[in-house]
Scaffold this active site. Structure first.
Site, PDB file in Angstrom:
ATOM      1  N   VAL A 255       0.767  -1.355   0.141  1.00 52.94           N
ATOM      2  CA  VAL A 255       0.034  -0.247  -0.121  1.00 52.94           C
ATOM      3  C   VAL A 255       1.026   1.401   0.191  1.00 52.94           C
ATOM      4  O   VAL A 255       1.746   1.717   1.288  1.00 52.94           O
ATOM      5  CB  VAL A 255      -1.092  -0.090   1.259  1.00 52.94           C
ATOM      6  CG1 VAL A 255      -2.062   1.132   1.427  1.00 52.94           C
ATOM      7  CG2 VAL A 255      -1.781  -1.254   1.414  1.00 52.94           C
ATOM      8  N   ASP A 256       0.481   1.941  -0.487  1.00 57.79           N
ATOM      9  CA  ASP A 256       2.134   3.637  -1.370  1.00 57.79           C
ATOM     10  C   ASP A 256       0.668   4.633  -2.107  1.00 57.79           C
ATOM     11  O   ASP A 256       0.451   4.924  -2.601  1.00 57.79           O
ATOM     12  CB  ASP A 256       2.669   3.388  -2.503  1.00 57.79           C
ATOM     13  CG  ASP A 256       3.363   4.355  -2.103  1.00 57.79           C
ATOM     14  OD1 ASP A 256       3.372   5.073  -1.628  1.00 57.79           O
ATOM     15  OD2 ASP A 256       5.013   3.853  -3.161  1.00 57.79           O
ATOM     16  N   SER A 257       0.721   5.401  -1.034  1.00 56.04           N
ATOM     17  CA  SER A 257      -0.107   6.686  -1.559  1.00 56.04           C
ATOM     18  C   SER A 257       0.581   7.485  -1.956  1.00 56.04           C
ATOM     19  O   SER A 257      -0.380   8.473  -2.001  1.00 56.04           O
ATOM     20  CB  SER A 257      -1.229   6.943   0.417  1.00 56.04           C
ATOM     21  OG  SER A 257       0.179   7.193   0.738  1.00 56.04           O
ATOM     22  N   GLY A 258       1.437   7.160  -2.074  1.00 55.16           N
ATOM     23  CA  GLY A 258       2.844   8.095  -2.965  1.00 55.16           C
ATOM     24  C   GLY A 258       3.139   8.002  -3.985  1.00 55.16           C
ATOM     25  O   GLY A 258       3.647   8.307  -4.509  1.00 55.16           O
TER      26      GLY A 258
ATOM     27  N   LEU B 243      -0.665  -0.752  -4.551  1.00 56.91           N
ATOM     28  CA  LEU B 243      -1.900  -0.010  -4.630  1.00 56.91           C
ATOM     29  C   LEU B 243      -1.611   1.054  -4.414  1.00 56.91           C
ATOM     30  O   LEU B 243      -1.448   1.268  -3.333  1.00 56.91           O
ATOM     31  CB  LEU B 243      -2.846  -1.040  -3.536  1.00 56.91           C
ATOM     32  CG  LEU B 243      -2.651  -1.961  -3.317  1.00 56.91           C
ATOM     33  CD1 LEU B 243      -4.197  -2.353  -1.931  1.00 56.91           C
ATOM     34  CD2 LEU B 243      -4.269  -1.975  -4.365  1.00 56.91           C
TER      35      LEU B 243
END
Length: 393
Positions: free
Chosen positions: A245-248, A316
């Site tokens: 999970v990588d929101s960047g 993601l």
């Protein structure tokens, strides 16, 4: 006038401070002010200006030529050696000249050749590498600090070779003494020398960096640790995948090996090929416009960009997270799917893929990344073939 004092203590620790004084201020009173700032008794201090020691306490600072903006060096005198009443075995004091006494040997005293020095009378600590080595090995806390702050010396210590440890220790002591002499020379140089001032500025900057790092180690040691990245369990086209999970990240991506394992390579649109740029660059093979991702009990539509060389199976990105209104709850250590309210727990380090763990297996750091990727791809293909054989009637 403002006088900057560069103070060097007996243990070679340093401190710099400034004092606002008048030109007619006597040296004796100036020493007292320095004692308040540095904590060094005035009787133990030696003040040097322009490579000249200031000794007359009754003279004013202006009479020594000091003016506004000057720098003086304050050094703590070496402590006098204290000796026990009983004479040390193996030490000959007959050749020591006593002030006010004749330097000629007393004929009534027999002249015996000095015996070899006794190692037990050597100063302890840094002057005795064997003793220092034993002390560090017996103190796990000091050993851990040494590993953090002085890796070369720690490596020599743990090698078990006393000669190597002694060599590294002496080299570091000599280098420190050389830097100390250079620092004193710079502070005693012409204050209008631009090169000297630039070196002094760099020295002060490095000192501030070291002091900042020391404070951080004491007050916030957790900042030097590494955190486990955020991974979740999911399924793509019915096949289990550990997704990062990588929101960047701008888009959701998948490795070619993972796409082959999930049997979605047939859906790759190669018209979307290109180059992915971030910390590095990687080749994009194409794009899968729509695939099904299962997170817990939710089945979510998702698109993937397929990368040719990618160490992690799936990432993601923000497109997927915003589309399904996901939120990262670090307090509860869960990923929340906003559109459904489903919670899925982030994986502990033991369940992460090997490429995401903080510590790889023994010898893994010596294996080239290409070989690791080939091994993982072979394992994936073999596992897929085994699963296909099991599904045959």
């Amino acid at each position: 006038m403002l006088i900057t004092v560069y103070c060097v203590r007996r243990d070679l620790s340093e401190i710099t401070f400034s004092l606002e004084v008048d030109g007619d201020f006597e040296l004796e009173n100036f020493r007292a002010l320095c004692e308040l700032e540095s904590g060094i008794p005035a009787s133990d201090t030696l003040i040097v200006y322009a490579e000249r020691p200031l000794t007359d306490n009754q003279r004013s600072l202006a009479s020594y030529g000091l003016k506004d903006g000057d720098v003086v060096i304050l050094r703590q005198k070496e402590a006098p050696e204290t000796r026990p009443a009983a004479p040390f075995p193996g030490l000959d004091f007959s050749t020591i000249a006593v002030p006010g006494a004749s330097s000629q040997p007393d004929p009534s005293q027999p002249q015996a050749p000095p015996p070899p020095p006794d190692t037990s009378s050597f100063p302890q600590g840094l002057d005795n590498p064997a003793l220092l080595r034993q002390m560090l090995l017996a103190n796990p806390h000091e050993l851990s600090l040494l590993k953090e702050r002085n890796p070369p010396l720690a490596e020599a210590l743990l090698s078990g070779d006393l000669e190597k440890f002694t060599k590294v220790l002496q080299e570091q002591q000599q280098e420190r003494a050389r830097r100390e002499q250079e620092r004193i020379r710079l502070y005693s140089a012409d204050p209008f020398d631009l090169d000297a001032q630039a070196k002094i500025e760099e020295d002060i900057r490095q000192h501030n960096i070291e002091e900042n790092m020391t404070i951080a180690m004491e007050e916030a040691p957790e900042s030097f640790g590494q955190v486990v990245m955020l991974y979740i369990n999911c399924k793509v086209n019915g096949y289990p995948v550990k997704a990062f999970v990588d929101s960047g990240a701008q888009m959701t991506i998948m490795s070619q090996a993972c796409a082959e394992r999930c049997h979605i390579m047939r859906l790759v649109d190669r018209r979307w090929a290109g180059i992915a740029k971030g910390v590095g660059t990687q080749k994009i093979i194409g794009r899968v416009h729509l695939a099904q991702v299962q997170i817990e009990g939710d089945f979510l539509p998702c698109s993937f960009s397929i990368l040719e060389e990618q160490p992690m199976d799936m990432l993601l990105g923000l497109d997927m997270l915003k589309r399904h209104q996901c939120s990262i709850d670090l307090e509860k250590n869960v990923l929340v799917i906003g559109t459904t309210g489903t919670h899925t727990t982030f994986l502990p380090e033991g369940e992460l893929p090997e490429c995401a763990r903080l510590a790889y297996g023994p010898g893994r750091e010596e294996v080239p990344p290409e070989e690791i990727a080939d091994r993982e791809l072979a394992e994936v293909l073999q596992k897929s073939a085994d699963e296909a054989d099991q599904q045959k009637p």
